[in-house]
Design a protein around this motif. Structure first.
Motif, PDB file in Angstrom:
ATOM      1  N   ALA A  62       0.825  -1.206   0.000  1.00  0.00           N
ATOM      2  CA  ALA A  62       0.000   0.000   0.000  1.00  0.00           C
ATOM      3  C   ALA A  62       0.864   1.262   0.000  1.00  0.00           C
ATOM      4  O   ALA A  62       0.565   2.227  -0.712  1.00  0.00           O
ATOM      5  CB  ALA A  62      -0.930  -0.003   1.209  1.00  0.00           C
ATOM      6  N   ILE A  63       1.935   1.253   0.770  1.00  0.00           N
ATOM      7  CA  ILE A  63       2.837   2.418   0.805  1.00  0.00           C
ATOM      8  C   ILE A  63       3.491   2.633  -0.550  1.00  0.00           C
ATOM      9  O   ILE A  63       3.569   3.760  -1.052  1.00  0.00           O
ATOM     10  CB  ILE A  63       3.884   2.261   1.922  1.00  0.00           C
ATOM     11  CG1 ILE A  63       3.220   2.349   3.287  1.00  0.00           C
ATOM     12  CG2 ILE A  63       4.981   3.306   1.793  1.00  0.00           C
ATOM     13  CD1 ILE A  63       4.131   1.998   4.449  1.00  0.00           C
ATOM     14  N   VAL A  64       3.950   1.556  -1.165  1.00  0.00           N
ATOM     15  CA  VAL A  64       4.599   1.669  -2.477  1.00  0.00           C
ATOM     16  C   VAL A  64       3.608   2.148  -3.529  1.00  0.00           C
ATOM     17  O   VAL A  64       3.916   3.033  -4.340  1.00  0.00           O
ATOM     18  CB  VAL A  64       5.240   0.326  -2.873  1.00  0.00           C
ATOM     19  CG1 VAL A  64       5.684   0.347  -4.322  1.00  0.00           C
ATOM     20  CG2 VAL A  64       6.406   0.016  -1.968  1.00  0.00           C
ATOM     21  N   ILE A  71       3.452  10.082  -7.522  1.00  0.00           N
ATOM     22  CA  ILE A  71       4.341  10.452  -8.622  1.00  0.00           C
ATOM     23  C   ILE A  71       3.557  10.662  -9.917  1.00  0.00           C
ATOM     24  O   ILE A  71       3.787  11.616 -10.657  1.00  0.00           O
ATOM     25  CB  ILE A  71       5.442   9.391  -8.802  1.00  0.00           C
ATOM     26  CG1 ILE A  71       6.385   9.415  -7.611  1.00  0.00           C
ATOM     27  CG2 ILE A  71       6.199   9.608 -10.103  1.00  0.00           C
ATOM     28  CD1 ILE A  71       7.369   8.260  -7.587  1.00  0.00           C
ATOM     29  N   VAL A  72       2.614   9.770 -10.186  1.00  0.00           N
ATOM     30  CA  VAL A  72       1.884   9.820 -11.456  1.00  0.00           C
ATOM     31  C   VAL A  72       0.880  10.966 -11.477  1.00  0.00           C
ATOM     32  O   VAL A  72       0.753  11.673 -12.479  1.00  0.00           O
ATOM     33  CB  VAL A  72       1.168   8.456 -11.700  1.00  0.00           C
ATOM     34  CG1 VAL A  72       0.225   8.543 -12.887  1.00  0.00           C
ATOM     35  CG2 VAL A  72       2.194   7.368 -11.914  1.00  0.00           C
ATOM     36  N   VAL A  73       0.172  11.177 -10.390  1.00  0.00           N
ATOM     37  CA  VAL A  73      -0.865  12.214 -10.357  1.00  0.00           C
ATOM     38  C   VAL A  73      -0.237  13.482  -9.967  1.00  0.00           C
ATOM     39  O   VAL A  73       0.125  14.397 -10.271  1.00  0.00           O
ATOM     40  CB  VAL A  73      -1.970  11.872  -9.345  1.00  0.00           C
ATOM     41  CG1 VAL A  73      -2.933  13.004  -9.200  1.00  0.00           C
ATOM     42  CG2 VAL A  73      -2.701  10.629  -9.777  1.00  0.00           C
TER      43      VAL A  73
END
Length: 73
Positions: A62-64, A71-73
């Motif tokens: 979940a953390i990853v 990063i993506v959003v």
């Protein structure tokens, strides 16, 4: 061009804390799997160790995934 030292330190501290948490949880998960295997070899069930290790791995995942989302959003 100036460097925002406070922002840089904040990112560094959060990254370091996250790395420590994920590494610790992952090591607890591996230890739980080892305890489960030991309990099974001795004739026990080891379900508590297996449940704890699955929970540790789920929190790591979940953390990853949250980091990738950030990063993506």
């Amino acid at each position: 061009m100036t460097i925002n030292w406070a922002g840089l330190f904040e990112v560094f501290a959060i990254a370091l804390g996250t790395v420590l948490v994920v590494t610790t949880l992952f090591s607890f998960g591996v230890r739980g799997l080892s305890s489960h295997a030991d309990a099974r070899a001795e004739g026990g069930s080891g379900t508590v160790a297996l449940t704890a290790s699955v929970a540790c791995f789920a929190v790591c995942a979940a953390i990853v995934l949250y980091g990738i989302y950030l990063i993506v959003v």
